[in-house]
Design an enzyme around this catalytic site. Structure first.
Site, PDB file in Angstrom:
ATOM      1  N   HIS A 182       0.650  -0.882   0.330  1.00 32.04           N
ATOM      2  CA  HIS A 182       0.630  -0.193  -0.206  1.00 32.04           C
ATOM      3  C   HIS A 182       0.472   1.230  -0.352  1.00 32.04           C
ATOM      4  CE1 HIS A 182       0.403  -0.347   4.769  1.00 32.04           C
ATOM      5  NE2 HIS A 182       0.544   0.766   4.243  1.00 32.04           N
ATOM      6  N   ASP A 241      -0.164  -7.835   0.620  1.00 31.58           N
ATOM      7  CA  ASP A 241       0.789  -6.731   1.350  1.00 31.58           C
ATOM      8  C   ASP A 241       2.078  -6.203   1.811  1.00 31.58           C
ATOM      9  OD1 ASP A 241      -0.452  -3.623   1.454  1.00 31.58           O
ATOM     10  OD2 ASP A 241      -0.500  -3.330   3.535  1.00 31.58           O
ATOM     11  N   SER A 283       4.431   2.317   7.931  1.00 30.65           N
ATOM     12  CA  SER A 283       4.208   1.418   7.568  1.00 30.65           C
ATOM     13  C   SER A 283       5.562   0.546   6.439  1.00 30.65           C
ATOM     14  CB  SER A 283       2.739   1.654   5.875  1.00 30.65           C
ATOM     15  OG  SER A 283       2.030   1.632   7.128  1.00 30.65           O
TER      16      SER A 283
END
Length: 263
Positions: free
Chosen positions: A70, A100, A174
């Protein structure tokens, strides 16, 4: 070995999206709605550039970097900033939305520092870990906590076996490294539960065991190739046991078998 990632994406410009915000100046004036709908099909005549931040870590001295899907999905430009502040353009080698995870590459002339991989299987609940990343763009930030739980399934991705930690994880973390006290990478920080968008002590990381398998396939094929057994299953709890008229309240039940499959 931990790097800062900046991305640039184009997003459709947004009269239609803008009207979803409360108390905007055109809320009660349909003239503006009619104007945009008639001439631009409900959206602004131009796209907008959206900047994003994330983290990654180098797994190969030639410049291969692991991050979250993402972070780089639909990115038009990807910049990687190393700890020594050198900046490089990056290209996507492969992505796997189902876990992901993504693999990107920079050309920095080789001989880059690399993360040491550890065993996520050996983690114990209560064990101390550290998260390294760029929360809110603050590069090379280290936060500490413990392993809160293992094997979490949160319906965030298709394949889940998340490590839960209370090490502080925020937007920008992230794709960053979750390391044990020996400095070995045991997870990839990926998501948080929060009502405010900031850390409340519940973060999730993809185990290194899953990441290693995914990265090998992305490197070899540019995609992940998965086998198909051909059955659908669900866990058996008290509610399912009641529906199945059985006293067994654990394990799994086969709900369907795909015709012509291996199963």
């Amino acid at each position: 070995a931990v790097v800062h990632i900046r991305v640039e994406k184009s997003v459709p410009g947004g009269a239609a999206e803008f009207r979803q915000f409360e108390n905007h100046p055109f809320q009660k004036d349909d003239r503006f709605k009619n104007f945009f709908d008639h001439f631009f099909g409900g959206r602004s005549p131009r796209d907008f550039k959206q900047n994003g931040l994330g983290t990654g870590f180098i797994i190969d001295k030639d410049g291969y970097i692991v991050t979250n899907n993402h972070v780089v999905e639909n990115a038009e430009k990807i910049k990687v900033v190393l700890k020594d502040k050198r900046e490089f353009d990056a290209e996507v080698v492969g992505r796997d939305p189902q876990t992901d995870l993504a693999l990107i590459k920079i050309d920095a002339g080789g001989d880059l520092p690399t993360a040491r991989l550890g065993s996520s299987d050996n983690l114990q609940v209560g064990e101390w870990v550290a998260a390294i990343g760029s929360p809110f763009g603050l590069r090379q930030t280290v936060t500490a906590g413990i392993i809160s739980a293992k094997g979490r399934q949160m319906d965030i991705t298709d394949y889940e076996d998340f490590i839960q930690t209370d090490a502080s994880i925020n937007p920008g973390n992230s794709g960053g490294a979750l390391v044990n006290m020996r400095g070995e990478l045991v997870g990839i920080n990926s998501a948080i539960i929060s009502r405010t968008g900031g850390n409340v002590g519940i973060g999730f990381a993809v185990p290194s065991k899953i990441a290693q398998s995914i990265m090998r396939q992305l490197l070899d094929f540019g995609e992940v190739r998965r086998g198909l057994l051909g059955v659908s299953i669900q866990s058996v709890d008290e509610e399912a046991a009641k529906a199945l008229n059985t006293d067994v309240t654990s394990g799994a039940v086969i709900t369907s078998v795909e015709a012509g499959s291996a199963a």
